[in-house]
Structures are given as C-alpha cells and as structure tokens.
Design a protein around this motif. Structure first.
Motif, PDB file in Angstrom:
ATOM      1  N   GLU A  40      -6.395  -1.127   0.225  1.00 26.98           N
ATOM      2  CA  GLU A  40      -5.943  -2.282   1.006  1.00 26.98           C
ATOM      3  C   GLU A  40      -4.654  -1.975   1.751  1.00 26.98           C
ATOM      4  O   GLU A  40      -4.464  -2.416   2.878  1.00 26.98           O
ATOM      5  CB  GLU A  40      -5.747  -3.477   0.082  1.00 26.98           C
ATOM      6  CG  GLU A  40      -7.048  -4.035  -0.465  1.00 26.98           C
ATOM      7  CD  GLU A  40      -6.837  -5.166  -1.453  1.00 26.98           C
ATOM      8  OE1 GLU A  40      -5.661  -5.455  -1.800  1.00 26.98           O
ATOM      9  OE2 GLU A  40      -7.831  -5.740  -1.894  1.00 26.98           O
ATOM     10  N   ARG A  41      -3.766  -1.231   1.130  1.00 25.48           N
ATOM     11  CA  ARG A  41      -2.510  -0.875   1.793  1.00 25.48           C
ATOM     12  C   ARG A  41      -2.756  -0.026   3.018  1.00 25.48           C
ATOM     13  O   ARG A  41      -2.145  -0.219   4.062  1.00 25.48           O
ATOM     14  CB  ARG A  41      -1.603  -0.140   0.806  1.00 25.48           C
ATOM     15  CG  ARG A  41      -0.191   0.028   1.311  1.00 25.48           C
ATOM     16  CD  ARG A  41       0.663   0.682   0.308  1.00 25.48           C
ATOM     17  NE  ARG A  41       0.409   2.113   0.374  1.00 25.48           N
ATOM     18  CZ  ARG A  41       1.063   3.030  -0.292  1.00 25.48           C
ATOM     19  NH1 ARG A  41       2.014   2.671  -1.134  1.00 25.48           N
ATOM     20  NH2 ARG A  41       0.799   4.299  -0.170  1.00 25.48           N
ATOM     21  N   LYS A  42      -3.697   0.945   2.912  1.00 20.05           N
ATOM     22  CA  LYS A  42      -4.020   1.791   4.058  1.00 20.05           C
ATOM     23  C   LYS A  42      -4.623   0.975   5.196  1.00 20.05           C
ATOM     24  O   LYS A  42      -4.335   1.223   6.374  1.00 20.05           O
ATOM     25  CB  LYS A  42      -4.995   2.888   3.656  1.00 20.05           C
ATOM     26  CG  LYS A  42      -4.359   3.996   2.888  1.00 20.05           C
ATOM     27  CD  LYS A  42      -5.368   5.088   2.559  1.00 20.05           C
ATOM     28  CE  LYS A  42      -4.740   6.199   1.750  1.00 20.05           C
ATOM     29  NZ  LYS A  42      -5.712   7.244   1.393  1.00 20.05           N
ATOM     30  N   GLU A  43      -5.471  -0.001   4.858  1.00 25.86           N
ATOM     31  CA  GLU A  43      -6.080  -0.836   5.892  1.00 25.86           C
ATOM     32  C   GLU A  43      -5.043  -1.688   6.600  1.00 25.86           C
ATOM     33  O   GLU A  43      -5.115  -1.885   7.809  1.00 25.86           O
ATOM     34  CB  GLU A  43      -7.160  -1.738   5.277  1.00 25.86           C
ATOM     35  CG  GLU A  43      -8.388  -0.971   4.818  1.00 25.86           C
ATOM     36  CD  GLU A  43      -9.375  -1.852   4.094  1.00 25.86           C
ATOM     37  OE1 GLU A  43      -9.101  -3.065   3.929  1.00 25.86           O
ATOM     38  OE2 GLU A  43     -10.414  -1.317   3.669  1.00 25.86           O
ATOM     39  N   CYS A  44      -4.062  -2.196   5.884  1.00 22.15           N
ATOM     40  CA  CYS A  44      -3.033  -3.044   6.496  1.00 22.15           C
ATOM     41  C   CYS A  44      -2.081  -2.240   7.379  1.00 22.15           C
ATOM     42  O   CYS A  44      -1.680  -2.684   8.434  1.00 22.15           O
ATOM     43  CB  CYS A  44      -2.232  -3.754   5.422  1.00 22.15           C
ATOM     44  SG  CYS A  44      -3.135  -5.036   4.568  1.00 22.15           S
ATOM     45  N   ILE A  45      -1.757  -1.036   6.938  1.00 22.52           N
ATOM     46  CA  ILE A  45      -0.796  -0.212   7.684  1.00 22.52           C
ATOM     47  C   ILE A  45      -1.431   0.405   8.915  1.00 22.52           C
ATOM     48  O   ILE A  45      -0.834   0.428   9.982  1.00 22.52           O
ATOM     49  CB  ILE A  45      -0.201   0.886   6.764  1.00 22.52           C
ATOM     50  CG1 ILE A  45       0.658   0.231   5.688  1.00 22.52           C
ATOM     51  CG2 ILE A  45       0.615   1.881   7.566  1.00 22.52           C
ATOM     52  CD1 ILE A  45       1.199   1.188   4.670  1.00 22.52           C
ATOM     53  N   GLY A  46      -2.608   0.935   8.780  1.00 22.40           N
ATOM     54  CA  GLY A  46      -3.138   1.646   9.932  1.00 22.40           C
ATOM     55  C   GLY A  46      -4.582   1.655   9.955  1.00 22.40           C
ATOM     56  O   GLY A  46      -5.399   1.849  10.633  1.00 22.40           O
TER      57      GLY A  46
END
Length: 46
Positions: A40-46
């Motif tokens: 989820e963090r990767k999807e939100c950042i980039g």
C-alpha cells in the motif's frame, strides 16, 4: 522493510553451526501485515 531473518549470535559457529543461520524475525501474521503495508505504501508514493 527490515530484513526478514535475524542473525542468531548465541552459539559458537564451530560448535553448533546449525544455530548460526537466520531465524524468523516476525510471526506469520505480523509478516503478512507488513507485506500488505509495504504494498500500500508503494502504491501511494508512486
């Protein structure tokens, strides 16, 4: 994310080599939660 395995340093590598390998840092549920969080963090950042 932190390393999945931790280094065990409680035994001598010459006397007990099987105890010098990595040991799981987290339980199964904790690791699954961390994987979801990282995704989820990767999807939100980039």
């Amino acid at each position: 994310m932190r390393k999945r395995f931790k280094m065990k340093r409680h035994s001598c590598g010459l006397c007990k080599p099987h105890k010098m390998h990595g040991d799981n840092r987290w339980k199964g549920k904790e690791f699954a939660g961390l994987k979801i969080f990282e995704r989820e963090r990767k999807e939100c950042i980039g």
